[in-house]
Design a protein around this motif. Structure first.
Motif, PDB file in Angstrom:
ATOM      1  N   ASP A 368       0.829  -1.210   0.000  1.00 25.79           N
ATOM      2  CA  ASP A 368       0.000   0.000   0.000  1.00 25.79           C
ATOM      3  C   ASP A 368       0.862   1.257   0.000  1.00 25.79           C
ATOM      4  N   VAL A 369       1.915   1.235   0.818  1.00 27.27           N
ATOM      5  CA  VAL A 369       2.784   2.414   0.899  1.00 27.27           C
ATOM      6  C   VAL A 369       3.406   2.693  -0.468  1.00 27.27           C
ATOM      7  N   GLU A 372       0.607   3.786  -3.066  1.00 31.13           N
ATOM      8  CA  GLU A 372       0.112   5.135  -2.781  1.00 31.13           C
ATOM      9  C   GLU A 372       1.195   6.176  -3.090  1.00 31.13           C
ATOM     10  N   GLY A 373       2.456   5.782  -2.859  1.00 29.76           N
ATOM     11  CA  GLY A 373       3.561   6.688  -3.196  1.00 29.76           C
ATOM     12  C   GLY A 373       3.609   6.954  -4.687  1.00 29.76           C
ATOM     13  N   ARG A 376       0.632   9.206  -5.633  1.00 29.61           N
ATOM     14  CA  ARG A 376       0.748  10.591  -5.170  1.00 29.61           C
ATOM     15  C   ARG A 376       2.033  11.264  -5.670  1.00 29.61           C
ATOM     16  N   ALA A 378       5.268  10.542  -4.999  1.00 34.05           N
ATOM     17  CA  ALA A 378       6.446  10.579  -4.106  1.00 34.05           C
ATOM     18  C   ALA A 378       6.489   9.263  -3.337  1.00 34.05           C
ATOM     19  N   THR A 379       7.344   8.345  -3.773  1.00 31.17           N
ATOM     20  CA  THR A 379       7.423   7.060  -3.076  1.00 31.17           C
ATOM     21  C   THR A 379       8.247   7.211  -1.802  1.00 31.17           C
ATOM     22  N   LEU A 380       8.086   6.225  -0.927  1.00 29.65           N
ATOM     23  CA  LEU A 380       8.838   6.281   0.330  1.00 29.65           C
ATOM     24  C   LEU A 380      10.343   6.257   0.041  1.00 29.65           C
TER      25      LEU A 380
ATOM     26  N   ILE B 264       1.041   8.844   1.730  1.00 31.54           N
ATOM     27  CA  ILE B 264       1.487   7.573   1.152  1.00 31.54           C
ATOM     28  C   ILE B 264       1.364   6.446   2.167  1.00 31.54           C
ATOM     29  N   PRO B 266      -0.785   4.222   4.815  1.00 35.07           N
ATOM     30  CA  PRO B 266      -2.215   3.893   4.862  1.00 35.07           C
ATOM     31  C   PRO B 266      -2.836   4.129   6.228  1.00 35.07           C
TER      32      PRO B 266
END
Lengths: 515, 548
Positions: A368-369, A372-373, A376, A378-380, B264, B266
């Protein structure tokens, strides 16, 4: 308190009210004097009642219990119950220190205590006497008798009906004696009339058993209503749950810290504070402490805005309430772990590190991280890149940190904005503590946009198993030998399906509403 | 004043005995020569002193109880509204007086001719009388309007004309809350009159607040009115919007809070508040006129698919579209079928109002930021001669909780909120219920009044707050309060539909209890859902049982 505290306790003054005829002329002056003195006792009790009624107008001054100067308790022989010795009663080997009884081998151990029901909600009295002014018998609470307010009973170490100082009165039914009763006078008796709930708790819908802790909790809660959410009111509530007090005055200086007795005692220049003897003071002699401050480690509040891991916090779990779609959530531990770098996962570098939790939760979390990165922008991995954000090109293992502390990462990057940690050591609870049964009160006291992580600790009961040696009949071990026993033969019963099975269909009209 | 000096004859004998025994004991110990068992000392001194002292004790006890709300309410001697009101003033609370319902009536006439309706003219509906609050003259055109109170007759397209008047119920109470389209009968003759009906659900209308309702507000009375903690926030809401029935605050650490997960990671970051509010026992049916656009034509039957939009300020936070009809339709039942409803959101900034952090239409659902696009099939308008893009007016009824926009603006305004105070006000997620049961008894027994019984059951459900569960036993308890001897209840059945923020519907049915499912990812939990029961959705049947 000075005596006489008021005119009702001053027989000379009461007598003077009657005038010179009764004080000088009347021959039976002594009787008149004793009558007004006794009558004064009755009105003194009413004076106490009136004072309590007035004090109950204020939540701060409200008395916990109703006080009776002299409470008459009538014990009926027919209601006497004998209670056998129980483990924990304080019985010792050999001669008993209070009663002087010597239990003998083979002798009966029944009837060491005599229990009588109470018709009034008597909670405490230091003294029970057979007379008020010049008693020939005085029993002390905790030594000669105890009170059990939960079961509304008074428990005596010896049988009151066997004491020659108490003269039983016989109760007749016609000419037949059907019972005997004796009267005891309990001095300065505390009666639980639910003052705190009926006058204060009812208004805020918080029920509790009458106690100082309950009162403190109510006041802390009402403070948070009247003033709004404050750190002080929250800490007062936590203290009430443990049965301890926070600092009472604006400023106090610690003068003594002593744990040599039954309690840890912290004495300041203005107050003395009691804690569990195993509790640890967070202040030192000479320190200045401030109103509302917690003085020991039994309860502590840690704000996370600095981004640092609070002392003693080893892990925090982010549960399903803070992450939709997860089974148990994931736990961030205060330890150093290696980062795992995977390049070109959906076109981007993916970074992750060890978290504790159900494997599917942990895997989903990192998926998910990463997803979602990407969504959005910008990845972790990009955010963690040691070259700064945005990195000049896609991160690699060489440009990312090799290790990370998951808990520190969590607090520094997420929890520092709106969360705080409360630690409560339940093993440090004092007698009469309100407890944490209504811990949801804290939810009502804190702003909804903040989150409280509650960490409760207690006494660990150890039951070690030595796995390096085999177990035996009493101790578990690394290996156990098994034995079997033959069970009873099962009873057989055959059922022929066609004889006992049938099918039935029922039709029903079901009405519904279409919207 | 309910505190009265106690009657000496009604004192507690135990109290008198205890006083006499204490006095006797003290005297006996101080002066052992005196005979206290009988005679003048016993009768004149001991007994009288004990009685007077016990009376003092009793009066002090009453004084004490008069300062305890629980004591007042539970004590028959003190249960007096005046005394309750006095004590409640300590909590900054005032009993809410009953109010009369009010609303607008649409009057339809069959000629384009002036019509005058006098102030005080009466109309009847649902056995209630309503009076016109200010005189209205319906004029034939805008040019003939002479004062602000004049109205213009609006053509309905079927040869009739309509205008509206405002009316107020003559009696206070809930009975005056008539529903949209309820027919009214005028008590005086109206020129060219065809019919009169409620333009929208009537609002207001409340009974005098009971002691129980008052005590439920005690905490709000004490609390500061500010966006601070849940208690003080609730107090603020009840203070500014006293008509609010119930509210529930969702924040950091609550599973239903989705708006603080916009990163980012959750999981929640906090700093957001979702405030679910029930502003009325029943959602209001609001009639509006919309202009729909023809989107496509069905060549097989000539019908068309039409579309209209509902911006954020039309029935803010509305639940659903209850019906769509032709503007000129005289029908009061039925609707065109809705083929799709797509919810969106509009967070266009407003001066001094913090724009809440909303990323999806689900997050905006039932808030004043919700928008919607509705498509429906109109089988009555033949589209053969129309082009796609043609427009037509329709009458639409929306179901919504009133006041959601007002509350949102109040909580997000600079004189109320704190910096970065992101509070999103939403109408409570509705769980629309229906109830049916049978009253059984022998022939000849008198059945309870159905209207009163339905109203009592609905009141129970609609005032249950965010309880998460409605038990059949609660409803049975209400019903039994209205049943005479020999009557019993059978076949109680409860049906419910939760309209989720994502627009889908979950149906529930039970004979024992309706429980709200705990699905925080859908923002559907006992903390977000309220039960809604319209008395019209209660079906009561009666059955005679023949017992020998």
């Amino acid at each position: 308190m000075e005596y006489p505290a008021n005119d009702f306790q001053n027989k000379e003054k009461l007598l003077n009210v009657l005038g010179t005829h009764w004080t000088n002329t009347y021959g039976g002056k002594d009787f008149v004097e004793e009558f007004v003195r006794s009558r004064g006792e009755l009105e003194d009790q009413n004076h106490i009642n009136l004072t309590e009624a007035c004090d109950l107008l204020s939540r701060l001054d409200a008395p916990v219990y109703h006080k009776e100067k002299w409470l008459r308790v009538v014990l009926k022989e027919s209601e006497r119950k004998k209670r056998p010795i129980k483990y924990g009663d304080g019985t010792v080997y050999g001669e008993q220190p209070i009663t002087g009884q010597m239990p003998l081998y083979g002798g009966s151990l029944t009837a060491v205590e005599y229990v009588f029901p109470l018709t009034q909600p008597l909670v405490f009295s230091q003294l029970a006497q057979n007379k008020i002014s010049e008693p020939s018998l005085s029993w002390l609470h905790g030594i000669d008798f105890t009170l059990n307010s939960d079961s509304s009973a008074v428990i005596f170490k010896t049988d009151p009906f066997a004491d020659s100082n108490l003269v039983p009165v016989e109760i007749f039914d016609g000419d037949v004696v059907i019972d005997r009763e004796i009267t005891l006078w309990f001095k300065n008796a505390d009666l639980d009339k639910n003052y705190l709930y009926t006058h204060i708790g009812y208004a805020v819908n918080i029920y509790g058993k009458s106690s100082e802790s309950y009162k403190n909790l109510l006041n802390a809660y009402i403070d948070s209503l009247v003033i709004g959410a404050t750190k002080e009111s929250l800490e007062k509530a936590l203290a009430a749950m443990l049965g301890v007090r926070v600092v009472q005055n604006d400023e106090e200086i610690v003068e003594l810290i002593d744990s040599s007795g039954d309690n840890l005692v912290i004495v300041t220049d203005k107050e003395a504070y009691l804690f569990n003897v195993n509790d640890t003071a967070t202040v030192s002699v000479g320190d200045t402490v401030y109103k509302g401050q917690l003085l020991t480690t039994a309860a502590s509040v840690h704000e996370l805005n600095s981004g640092a891991v609070p002392p003693g916090v080893v892990a925090l779990n982010i549960g399903p309430d803070m992450m939709a779609g997860y089974i148990d959530g994931v736990m961030f531990c205060d330890t150093t772990v290696s980062t795992v770098v995977e390049e070109n996962v959906d076109g981007k570098t993916k970074v992750s590190f060890d978290l504790v939790g159900h494997p599917s939760d942990v895997e989903k979390f990192w998926d998910d991280v990463h997803a979602e990165g990407i969504r959005r922008g910008a990845t972790l991995a990009e955010l963690l890149d040691t070259r700064g954000y945005p990195p000049p090109y896609e991160p690699t293992a060489a440009t990312l940190p090799t290790t990370i502390n998951p808990l520190a990462f969590l607090i520094k990057n997420i929890l520092r904005f709106n969360a705080f940690v409360v630690k409560i050591d339940l093993s440090m609870k004092l007698s009469g503590a309100f407890g944490i049964n209504q811990v949801d009160l804290i939810r009502r006291m804190t702003p909804p946009w903040t989150a409280l992580f509650l960490i409760t600790t207690g006494t660990q009961i150890e039951s070690p198993v030595n796995l390096t040696q085999p177990g035996d009949e009493t101790e578990a071990g690394g290996s156990e030998s098994l034995s079997t026993f033959i069970g009873a033969e099962p009873v057989e019963e055959s059922v022929t399906g066609s004889d006992h099975v049938s099918e039935r269909v029922r039709l029903a009209v079901v009405e519904g509403f279409c919207r | 004043m309910a505190i009265e000096v106690s009657d000496l004859n009604t004192l507690s004998q135990t109290s008198v005995d205890d006083r006499r025994e204490l006095l006797a004991q003290l005297l006996q110990e101080y002066e052992s020569r005196v005979d206290l068992k009988r005679g003048v000392i016993h009768d004149l001194l001991l007994e009288l002193s004990a009685v007077i002292s016990a009376a003092h004790e009793e009066n002090i006890e009453r004084l004490r109880l008069s300062n305890s709300l629980q004591g007042i309410i539970e004590s028959p001697e003190l249960s007096d509204p005046t005394l309750v009101d006095k004590v409640l003033s300590n909590y900054r609370l005032t009993r809410k007086s009953g109010s009369a319902a009010s609303g607008q009536i649409t009057i339809v006439v069959n000629r384009l001719a002036p019509v005058t309706i006098e102030t005080g003219a009466e109309f009847e509906a649902n056995a209630q009388t309503f009076s016109v609050s200010s005189a209205v003259i319906a004029r034939t055109s805008t040019a003939s309007v002479q004062s602000d109170s004049d109205k213009v007759l609006t053509p309905l397209g079927d040869g009739n004309y309509a205008f509206t008047v405002s009316v107020v119920a003559d009696q206070i109470g809930l009975a005056g809350r008539v529903k949209k389209d309820t027919l009214f009968v005028p008590s005086v003759a109206i020129t060219n009159f065809v019919k009169a009906y409620a333009s929208a659900d009537f609002v207001g209308g409340a009974e005098d607040e009971t002691n129980e309702e008052l005590t439920s507000r005690l905490e709000a009375g004490l609390a500061c009115k500010a966006l601070s903690n849940r208690s003080s926030m609730t107090a603020l809401l009840m203070d500014r919007f006293p008509y609010v029935v119930a509210s529930s605050i969702i924040g950091y650490g609550d599973g239903e809070m989705l708006r603080d997960r916009h990163s980012i990671f959750p999981f929640s970051f906090g700093g957001r508040t979702d405030w679910y509010v029930r502003t009325s026992e029943l959602p209001i049916n609001l009639g509006i006129s919309v202009t729909a656009t023809l989107m496509s034509k069905d060549t097989t039957d000539g019908s068309g698919i039409w579309q209209f939009s509902l911006p954020r300020d039309v029935a803010p936070g509305f639940y659903d579209v209850k019906n769509i009809r032709l503007s000129a339709s005289a029908e009061t039942a039925g609707t065109f079928a809705i083929t799709s409803q797509i919810r969106g959101f509009d967070v266009t900034p407003e001066t001094s109002i913090l724009r809440p952090d909303i990323e999806t239409s689900d997050e905006a659902a039932f808030s004043r930021y919700q928008t919607s696009v509705v498509r429906f099939r109109d089988p009555l308008t033949i589209t053969d001669a129309l082009s796609v893009g043609a427009t037509k007016d329709y009458a639409v009824t929306l179901r919504y909780m009133p006041g959601i926009k007002d509350i949102q603006l109040a909580m997000a305004s600079r004189d109320t909120r704190y910096n970065a105070g992101d509070v999103l006000v939403k109408a409570a997620v509705p769980c629309f219920m229906s109830v049916s049961f049978t009253i059984e008894g022998k022939s000849g027994l008198v059945l309870p009044d159905a209207t009163t019984l339905k109203s009592a059951i609905a009141s129970l459900v609609n005032n249950s707050g965010f309880c998460g569960k409605i038990y059949a036993s609660q409803i049975l308890d209400v019903i039994h309060g209205y049943l005479g001897k020999g009557l019993a209840v059978a076949n109680l059945d409860m049906f419910a539909q939760i309209l989720k923020p994502n627009g889908s519907v979950t149906s529930l049915r039970s004979q024992t209890a309706i429980s709200v499912p705990n699905t925080p990812a859908d923002m559907v939990t006992p903390r977000t859902v309220c039960f809604v029961l319209d008395p019209e959705d209660i079906a009561i049947s009666a059955r005679t049982i023949n017992v020998p």
